[in-house]
Motif scaffolding. Structure first.
Motif, PDB file in Angstrom:
ATOM      1  N   GLY A   1      80.132  34.777  49.480  1.00 32.94           N
ATOM      2  CA  GLY A   1      79.175  34.458  48.407  1.00 32.94           C
ATOM      3  C   GLY A   1      77.896  35.255  48.562  1.00 32.94           C
ATOM      4  N   LEU A   2      77.376  35.286  49.772  1.00 31.08           N
ATOM      5  CA  LEU A   2      76.119  36.012  50.011  1.00 31.08           C
ATOM      6  C   LEU A   2      76.291  37.521  49.800  1.00 31.08           C
ATOM      7  N   VAL A   3      77.435  38.050  50.250  1.00 26.96           N
ATOM      8  CA  VAL A   3      77.674  39.492  50.079  1.00 26.96           C
ATOM      9  C   VAL A   3      77.779  39.828  48.591  1.00 26.96           C
TER      10      VAL A   3
ATOM     11  N   VAL B   1      76.553  38.150  46.054  1.00 25.94           N
ATOM     12  CA  VAL B   1      75.225  38.005  45.423  1.00 25.94           C
ATOM     13  C   VAL B   1      74.390  39.256  45.715  1.00 25.94           C
ATOM     14  N   ALA B   2      74.458  39.728  46.960  1.00 25.52           N
ATOM     15  CA  ALA B   2      73.735  40.965  47.313  1.00 25.52           C
ATOM     16  C   ALA B   2      74.247  42.128  46.476  1.00 25.52           C
TER      17      ALA B   2
ATOM     18  N   LEU C   1      72.860  41.782  42.921  1.00 26.75           N
ATOM     19  CA  LEU C   1      71.421  42.069  42.865  1.00 26.75           C
ATOM     20  C   LEU C   1      71.139  43.543  43.110  1.00 26.75           C
ATOM     21  N   LEU C   2      71.831  44.095  44.094  1.00 28.51           N
ATOM     22  CA  LEU C   2      71.621  45.504  44.430  1.00 28.51           C
ATOM     23  C   LEU C   2      71.997  46.398  43.246  1.00 28.51           C
TER      24      LEU C   2
ATOM     25  N   ARG D   1      69.340  46.074  40.568  1.00 31.22           N
ATOM     26  CA  ARG D   1      68.056  46.734  40.887  1.00 31.22           C
ATOM     27  C   ARG D   1      68.195  48.251  40.808  1.00 31.22           C
TER      28      ARG D   1
ATOM     29  N   ARG E   1      66.380  51.037  38.111  1.00 29.23           N
ATOM     30  CA  ARG E   1      65.639  52.255  38.476  1.00 29.23           C
ATOM     31  C   ARG E   1      66.265  53.496  37.857  1.00 29.23           C
TER      32      ARG E   1
ATOM     33  N   LEU F   1      72.251  28.551  45.050  1.00 31.50           N
ATOM     34  CA  LEU F   1      71.119  28.430  45.962  1.00 31.50           C
ATOM     35  C   LEU F   1      70.204  29.650  45.828  1.00 31.50           C
ATOM     36  N   VAL F   2      70.811  30.806  45.688  1.00 31.02           N
ATOM     37  CA  VAL F   2      70.022  32.047  45.658  1.00 31.02           C
ATOM     38  C   VAL F   2      69.562  32.387  44.235  1.00 31.02           C
ATOM     39  N   LEU F   3      70.468  32.284  43.290  1.00 31.00           N
ATOM     40  CA  LEU F   3      70.135  32.746  41.930  1.00 31.00           C
ATOM     41  C   LEU F   3      69.865  31.623  40.932  1.00 31.00           C
TER      42      LEU F   3
ATOM     43  N   ASP G   1      72.209  29.625  36.521  1.00 34.52           N
ATOM     44  CA  ASP G   1      72.109  30.455  35.328  1.00 34.52           C
ATOM     45  C   ASP G   1      73.498  30.972  34.976  1.00 34.52           C
TER      46      ASP G   1
ATOM     47  N   LEU H   1      76.619  33.062  33.387  1.00 43.23           N
ATOM     48  CA  LEU H   1      76.719  34.507  33.133  1.00 43.23           C
ATOM     49  C   LEU H   1      76.354  34.828  31.688  1.00 43.23           C
TER      50      LEU H   1
END
Lengths: 369, 578
Positions: B32-34, B36-37, B40-41, B44, B48, B205-207, B210, B212
């Motif tokens: 889950g954490l990977v 989410v990263a 987000l990555l 971001r 840019r 927990l992180v986001l 919300d 999709l």
């Protein structure tokens, strides 16, 4: 070292590494999420500001695009949603505005601005009664900034609507709380006085205008307001005085001039005025009957009702009749009675209806009373 | 304290069931954490690459450079990280003992992030699944788990990844079972559910909570609308087939190109999406923003047809040319556009009987997913989870099933299997696996097998068991089956001068009876083979379900292979009592 011990160590070590990774990733994710939120917020703010600028320039459709992009980034931002509804309303997208506002009010039914916008949408859709209920919710709802001022403005907007609807009782009901909270500047008070006049409460209007005069002696608007209040109460002499004072203070005031002329006309025509002699009263009753007869003659046709034709004929006869000095008083009463009957019959059968603001109508209205 | 911890971990290591549950939770959190990263990555970097008000040329240059750089990295360092990752995950489960290297996981994560952020028209869900399964594999192998245990962990990693990538935990569980395992009754259900739930909690927990897509409430305006949904099923099915055929055809074409061009091929995808994106920016990336707009009825209906066609082309070229990314997200985009198109026409023709295009776009997403990925139940549940609206179920089922059947009829091979075949990998289909499960032990077992009395002496039976071709023999007593004695045990006892040692004495050194590997007559041959593999013997006792000591027969590896037609039975071995 045995293989089992090695396996155990590798097992424990791997678990340790995994937990370490989870901790590190959690920290990294939180940082990335915070960065994401911050950057997204900047972007949303920029889009929203562009949308607002477009709205100010009257480019509502383009504004909707920008604001919806901002909303896509910050979906729960109520300011964006409210402005979106405003833009949709301005662009004539009433259904879409209603949908946006319904969403907003579902999550917070006390939102003052959302309720006010919903009221506007509903009024635009012709649902005036529902609109009025949303105006009330806006007036008693929660406002982010300047709650008192916003509530007052919402009430004034409702009052304007009620003026248009000519709902005098509801108008008066809104004016009474407004009077307590209204700012004390002269123009607002003058407006309030005017609204009391429209609401059919000339006594309150007069009080407001007298208050203004007290603070600003020689205020033409206040004189005119008092004059209108007196006029509405049927005291044409007092009204005449006030209009004259208004014209003294502001000789070019066309409104006061108009009112003064009307006053003069009524006072010239009114046979019930105190202090008139019997002869003067009879003369005025004749003049009044003549005016009514003239007015009725424009619409009496061969196919008019026998009643109207009969009254018109009676009026013609009364105008030609010779009356001695001793009979003047009775003749006056008869003339006025006849004028009133003819006026009522004419109102019933003839179009267009006579203007309620004309001197003739006002005098006859007074007679009826 | 440390000693206590070690003891607890040692206990955990020895208890497979507990370990599976604990690992499901741990993997759920990790994956889950990977993911989410990853989300987000990608977001971001993309922000840019494409700053607000950026010049149009960026839309050509960025995907070209992105595909060029990731293309080289994929070719040089991470060859297994190409494509979506679903076929690779299935191959790992069914062929490679659940082995996915950390290098592949790492490559998939970074190459996909860069590639998707540069605007390549592919999705993040397939790669997330690959990354999730890869992490499960890496962790499982490093914990020293058996290949069987590692394989059982992979679906948990997949469901955790999908739950986080798409914010639909139930659909994630279903996808892992329906597509990855090909079996809705898989035994890994518990760990799959647990890891999906954990991952979903991490995502929230992180986001935050919300979804999709934010969609307006769904409404079936008139029962006759179901007919329009059936039409949507037909159009969606045909659109799916067109997409799959184009993608597979292009991929075949790219694979025929000289090997040295492999690192350059992804640029074809980057250039295609760049040129299309220059004129129609909606083609860039996975396009979820456009999907949300169309779901809310904010896109002109005429445009959606164009978007659908361009996306089909862009995604097919991007994928076929070897870029890293999945087809899960683009399928939803294509479906939403097709749905909005059909809904727009229907609404123009029957404005009072039909909902707006947004409702059809929503159902269209599921329709295309069912047509392309061929997981109809996952798609129904996925859209249901997005809308959280029960009324959408029936239209969805009608539309999805029609699209599924059309797709099945016109494109025999499901897309992930076809992609594997193009790579030369032939994964067992769900049907084949079901067929294998259907052949039972009783069809090939030997009744009345040779068995020895527990009182027999080792020396006495040595001659009989020599050159028999079997590794073990049933030993029985008055109570019934006592266990299986192995040839090498008897040989060893005799070699040590224990000719007179009785068989029960040899068996006493064994584990408890209940732990002796055995099968029942209704067990599948595949299970028998698994147990043979685990025990290291080529024969297993077949025992009654009512009484484990009642020996019914034996099942022999040669016989099993013979049943499958891959080996011949050794007729000389006297295995049955005459």
């Amino acid at each position: 070292m045995s293989g089992l011990a090695m396996a155990g160590r590798s097992f424990l070590g791997t678990f340790g590494l995994v937990f370490l990774a989870i901790g590190g990733l959690f920290a990294a994710d939180m940082f990335l999420a915070a960065t994401d939120r911050a950057e997204s917020h900047v972007e949303a703010t920029r889009l929203f500001a562009t949308g607002q600028a477009l709205m100010k320039n009257g480019e509502s459709l383009k504004a909707i695009d920008k604001i919806s992009d901002a909303i896509a980034i910050e979906r729960d931002n109520r300011d964006y949603l409210r402005t979106m509804a405003e833009a949709q309303l301005a662009a004539g997208e009433n259904t879409e505005a209603q949908t946006t506002l319904t969403g907003l009010l579902t999550t917070d039914s006390t939102d003052g601005l959302a309720n006010l916008l919903m009221a506007r949408v509903l009024v635009k859709q012709g649902k005036v009664r529902e609109g009025i209920s949303y105006f009330h919710r806006a007036i008693y709802g929660a406002w982010k900034n300047d709650a008192e001022g916003n509530r007052r403005r919402a009430r004034l907007e409702l009052i304007d609507l009620l003026v248009q609807q000519n709902s005098k009782e509801e108008l008066l009901a809104e004016l009474l709380p407004l009077e307590e909270n209204a700012p004390q500047d002269l123009s607002t008070r003058a407006h309030l006085g005017q609204l009391f006049l429209l609401a059919g409460s000339p006594a309150r209007a007069a009080t407001v205008f007298r208050g203004i005069l007290h603070e600003s002696p020689g205020n033409a608007t206040a004189f005119r307001g008092i004059g209108q209040a007196e006029f509405a109460q049927g005291d044409y002499r007092a009204a005449q005085r006030e209009f004259k004072s208004a014209l003294n203070a502001e000789p070019d005031d066309a409104a006061s001039r108009h009112w003064l002329d009307l006053c003069d006309e009524v006072l010239h025509l009114d046979p019930t005025l105190r202090g008139l002699g019997a002869s003067e009263r009879w003369q005025r009753s004749l003049a009044l009957l003549q005016l009514v007869e003239n007015d009725a003659a424009e619409c009496v046709q061969p196919d008019s009702s026998p009643e109207l034709q009969g009254l018109a004929s009676k009026a013609g006869n009364a105008l030609k009749a010779r009356v001695s000095v001793a009979q003047e008083s009775d003749a006056s009463e008869a003339n006025l009675d006849l004028a009133e009957q003819l006026w009522q019959a004419r109102k019933k059968e003839c179009q267009p209806a006579p203007s309620a603001d004309s001197a003739l109508a006002l005098v006859l209205q007074r007679l009826t009373r | 304290m440390i000693q206590k911890l070690r003891t607890s971990f040692e206990k955990l290591r020895r208890n497979e069931d507990q370990l599976a549950l604990v690992l499901s939770v741990v993997l759920g959190a990790l994956v889950g954490l990977v993911v989410v990263a990853f989300i987000l990555l990608t977001g971001r970097i993309s922000a840019r690459m494409y700053p607000a008000g950026g010049a149009g040329w960026r839309r050509i240059l960025v995907p070209v450079l992105g595909s060029l750089s990731t293309g080289y990295l994929l070719w040089r360092y991470f060859p297994n990280a190409r494509g979506s990752g679903i076929p690779q995950t299935k191959a790992a489960i069914f062929i490679n003992d659940g082995r996915i290297t950390f290098r592949t996981v790492f490559g998939k994560f970074f190459c996909c992030s860069a590639s998707l952020a540069s605007g390549i028209a592919l999705g993040r869900e397939g790669p997330s699944v690959h990354v999730g399964a890869g992490l499960a594999s890496v962790v499982g192998r490093n914990l020293g788990l058996s290949p069987k245990q590692v394989k059982a962990l992979l679906p948990a990693g997949c469901s955790a990844a999908l739950a986080a990538a798409f914010n639909t935990p139930i659909a994630a569980v279903l996808f892992s079972l329906e597509e990855i395992m090909g079996d809705l009754h898989a035994t890994v259900l518990g760990s799959v559910v647990l890891s999906a739930a954990t991952s979903w909690i991490v995502l929230h927990l992180v986001l935050g909570d919300d979804p999709l897509f934010h969609v307006p409430g769904y409404q079936l305006v008139h029962p006759a609308e179901l007919g329009v949904y059936a039409v949507l099923g037909v159009v969606g099915g045909l659109g799916s087939v067109a997409f799959v055929k184009l993608l597979l055809g292009l991929r075949q074409w790219f694979m025929r190109l000289p090997k040295w061009t492999a690192w350059l091929q992804p640029v074809a995808g980057g250039l295609t999406v760049g040129l299309l994106g220059y004129f129609v920016p909606e083609v860039l990336g996975v396009g979820y923003n456009s999907v949300e707009k169309v779901l809310n009825g904010n896109i002109v209906v005429k445009l959606v047809v164009l978007f659908a066609v361009l996306k089909i082309v862009a995604t097919a070229v991007c994928y076929a040319s070897g870029n890293a990314g999945g087809i899960f997200g683009p399928s939803l985009f294509i479906g939403a556009m097709i749905g909005a198109g059909v809904g727009g026409v229907a609404h123009a023709l029957f404005p009072t009987e039909t909902a707006g295009p947004g409702a059809y776009a929503l159902v269209g997403m599921g329709t295309a997913f069912a047509g392309v990925v061929r997981t109809p139940w996952t798609s129904v549940i996925m859209i249901f989870e997005i809308t959280r609206d029960y009324t959408i179920i029936v239209p969805l089922m009608i539309s999805n099933m029609i699209a599924f059947f059309i797709s099945q009829k016109l494109q025999k091979e499901p897309i992930y299997e076809a992609l594997s075949h193009q790579e030369g990998i032939y994964l067992p289909t769900a049907e084949a696996r079901f067929q294998a499960e259907r052949i039972q032990v009783q069809q090939t077992m030997r009744l009345q097998p040779v068995s020895f009395s527990a009182d027999n002496q080792a020396g006495a039976i040595l001659a009989q068991i020599k050159n028999s071709g079997l590794d073990a023999w049933p030993v029985v007593s008055d109570d019934g089956l006592r266990g299986m004695v192995r040839n090498r045990e008897i040989e060893q006892v005799v070699a040590n001068g224990g000719e007179n040692k009785k068989l029960w004495e040899i068996l006493n050194g064994h584990r408890m009876f209940g732990e002796v590997p055995y099968v029942h007559p209704d067990h599948s041959l595949s299970l028998a083979m698994e147990r043979m593999g685990a025990s290291g013997a080529n024969v297993l006792p077949v025992v009654s379900r009512a009484n484990l000591r009642q020996l019914i027969g034996v099942v022999v590896l040669d016989d099993i292979l013979n049943t499958y037609g891959v080996a011949k039975r050794n007729e000389d071995v006297p295995l049955v009592v005459e």
